[in-house]
Enzyme design. Structure first.
Site, short mmCIF file in Angstrom:
data_model
loop_
_atom_site.label_atom_id
_atom_site.label_comp_id
_atom_site.label_asym_id
_atom_site.label_seq_id
_atom_site.Cartn_x
_atom_site.Cartn_y
_atom_site.Cartn_z
N ARG A 50 32.73 47.04 -18.99
CA ARG A 50 32.50 48.17 -18.07
C ARG A 50 31.46 49.13 -18.65
NH1 ARG A 50 37.56 51.67 -15.99
NH2 ARG A 50 37.47 52.45 -18.11
N LYS A 150 30.84 55.35 -15.59
CA LYS A 150 31.61 56.28 -16.42
C LYS A 150 30.61 57.03 -17.28
CE LYS A 150 35.86 55.93 -18.57
NZ LYS A 150 36.67 56.94 -17.92
N GLU A 183 41.24 59.31 -5.93
CA GLU A 183 41.91 59.07 -7.21
C GLU A 183 42.24 60.43 -7.81
OE1 GLU A 183 39.37 57.27 -10.17
OE2 GLU A 183 37.59 58.21 -9.34
N1 PXG Z 1 39.75 57.42 -12.72
C1 PXG Z 1 38.96 58.22 -13.46
C2 PXG Z 1 38.07 59.18 -12.77
C3 PXG Z 1 38.98 58.13 -14.86
O1 PXG Z 1 38.18 58.91 -15.58
C4 PXG Z 1 40.65 56.39 -14.68
C5 PXG Z 1 40.58 56.51 -13.30
C6 PXG Z 1 41.52 55.33 -15.24
O2 PXG Z 1 40.74 54.25 -15.72
P1 PXG Z 1 41.26 53.31 -16.89
O3 PXG Z 1 40.20 52.31 -17.03
O4 PXG Z 1 41.40 54.19 -18.12
O5 PXG Z 1 42.53 52.76 -16.45
C7 PXG Z 1 39.87 57.23 -15.49
C8 PXG Z 1 40.00 57.15 -16.98
C9 PXG Z 1 41.84 61.65 -19.88
C10 PXG Z 1 40.61 60.83 -19.65
O6 PXG Z 1 41.81 62.51 -20.78
C11 PXG Z 1 40.56 59.77 -18.72
C12 PXG Z 1 39.36 59.05 -18.57
C13 PXG Z 1 38.29 59.42 -19.29
C14 PXG Z 1 38.37 60.47 -20.17
C15 PXG Z 1 39.52 61.18 -20.37
O7 PXG Z 1 42.83 61.44 -19.19
N2 PXG Z 1 39.13 57.98 -17.70
#
Ligand code: PXG
Length: 289
Positions: A50, A150, A183
């Site tokens: 990713r 991301k 989301e």
């Molecule tokens: N949606 C968004 C907008 C995200 O940033 C997820 C879903 C979940 O994706 P994954 O691949 O992790 O299952 C994310 C995850 C935090 C944090 O502190 C979360 C994310 C990035 C930075 C910090 O909770 N991304």
């Protein structure tokens, strides 16, 4: 804690990047948040894939191969002697001048790997569920800044987080430009209705979360029907169950949304089963380091 910067390890206090790095000046870069459990880096290959996709989309060349980057993450975990960790993998455009032009960033993109101990929500929230709200800031339009990238520019999500915190909540539901549920600020959302799972499709301003994909995988193995389908706030309110997924939060039950009790008001049985299955998969899957 030692931090990896461009092939070398630095003590935390000495781990520094130039103020001329376009990651700092413009949020010009990409990142991943990864977890490891008992010296298994969970879904590390998927996170690296990713990351390369995000980088490709913003024309950012990662100065390592996927295999080299995977090794660098594992080395950083080993150097820090962490069995269970949260890993932040960051690629920024590198040092340039004060203009937007990325061609002015001489040399390679910067590769930074930070590891930390796991910061979880309190266990109480996993047992009792959390209360969240819908916030005014909508998710970035895919046609403008696609949420699949991301990028280091997370202001859209931070604004949603601030709005939730200002109202006394830890997490926020973000809608898309049509008013459908997209989301949360850092998590994907699922609802359960009549023992079937529903989650917004990734084309609607939703990040294709790796935890979300893991839940879809578990559900298909267990014969649980899943619908990747647009969801309205009304459908969330009348759902039997609701939960969020993300690398940081893992799988967390939601029991109240915008003041409406979800289902019985306590975590649902399918949610609890998926939490247990997810935790099992983190114990057996991943890259050993
Ligand atoms: N949606 C968004 C907008 C995200 O940033 C997820 C879903 C979940 O994706 P994954 O691949 O992790 O299952 C994310 C995850 C935090 C944090 O502190 C979360 C994310 C990035 C930075 C910090 O909770 N991304």
């Amino acid at each position: 804690m030692k931090v990896y910067i461009n092939g070398k390890f630095y003590e935390k206090k000495d781990a520094k990047i130039s103020v001329f790095d376009h990651g700092f000046l413009y949020g010009d870069g990409v990142f991943e948040g990864i977890r490891s459990y008992n010296r298994l880096a969970f879904k590390l290959k998927e996170h690296i894939d990713r990351l390369f996709e995000s980088a490709h989309s913003i024309c950012l060349e990662i100065p390592l191969t996927k295999v080299q980057l995977l090794e660098a993450v594992c080395d950083t975990l080993r150097v820090n002697k962490l069995d269970n960790a949260y890993v932040r993998l960051i690629i920024s455009r590198g040092e340039g001048d004060l203009g937007l032009d990325p061609r002015k960033c001489k040399g390679n993109a910067s590769v930074v790997i930070i590891t930390d101990r796991i910061a979880l929500y309190p266990e109480k929230l996993y047992k009792e569920g959390m209360e969240i709200i819908t916030v005014p800031t909508i998710r970035n339009l895919p046609e403008a800044l696609n949420p699949q990238i991301k990028s280091l520019n997370y202001l859209n999500n931070i604004l949603a987080k601030i709005e939730a915190i200002n109202c006394g909540y830890e997490e926020a539901i973000m809608l898309d430009s049509l008013g459908y549920v997209a989301e949360c600020s850092g998590d994907n959302i699922f609802i359960v209705k009549r023992n079937e799972l529903y989650t917004p499709p990734q084309c609607m301003g939703t990040l294709r979360g790796i935890t979300r994909d893991t839940i879809l995988e578990i559900a298909s193995k267990k014969g649980i029907a899943v619908h990747e389908h647009v969801i309205t706030r009304h459908e969330v309110y009348i759902a039997d169950e609701c939960f969020l997924t993300g690398t940081a939060a893992e799988v967390i039950p939601v029991v109240k949304v915008d003041g409406r009790k979800i289902g019985s008001g306590s975590p649902g049985s399918l949610t609890l089963r998926l939490i247990s299955e997810f935790r099992k998969s983190t114990k057996r899957e991943g890259i050993r380091y």
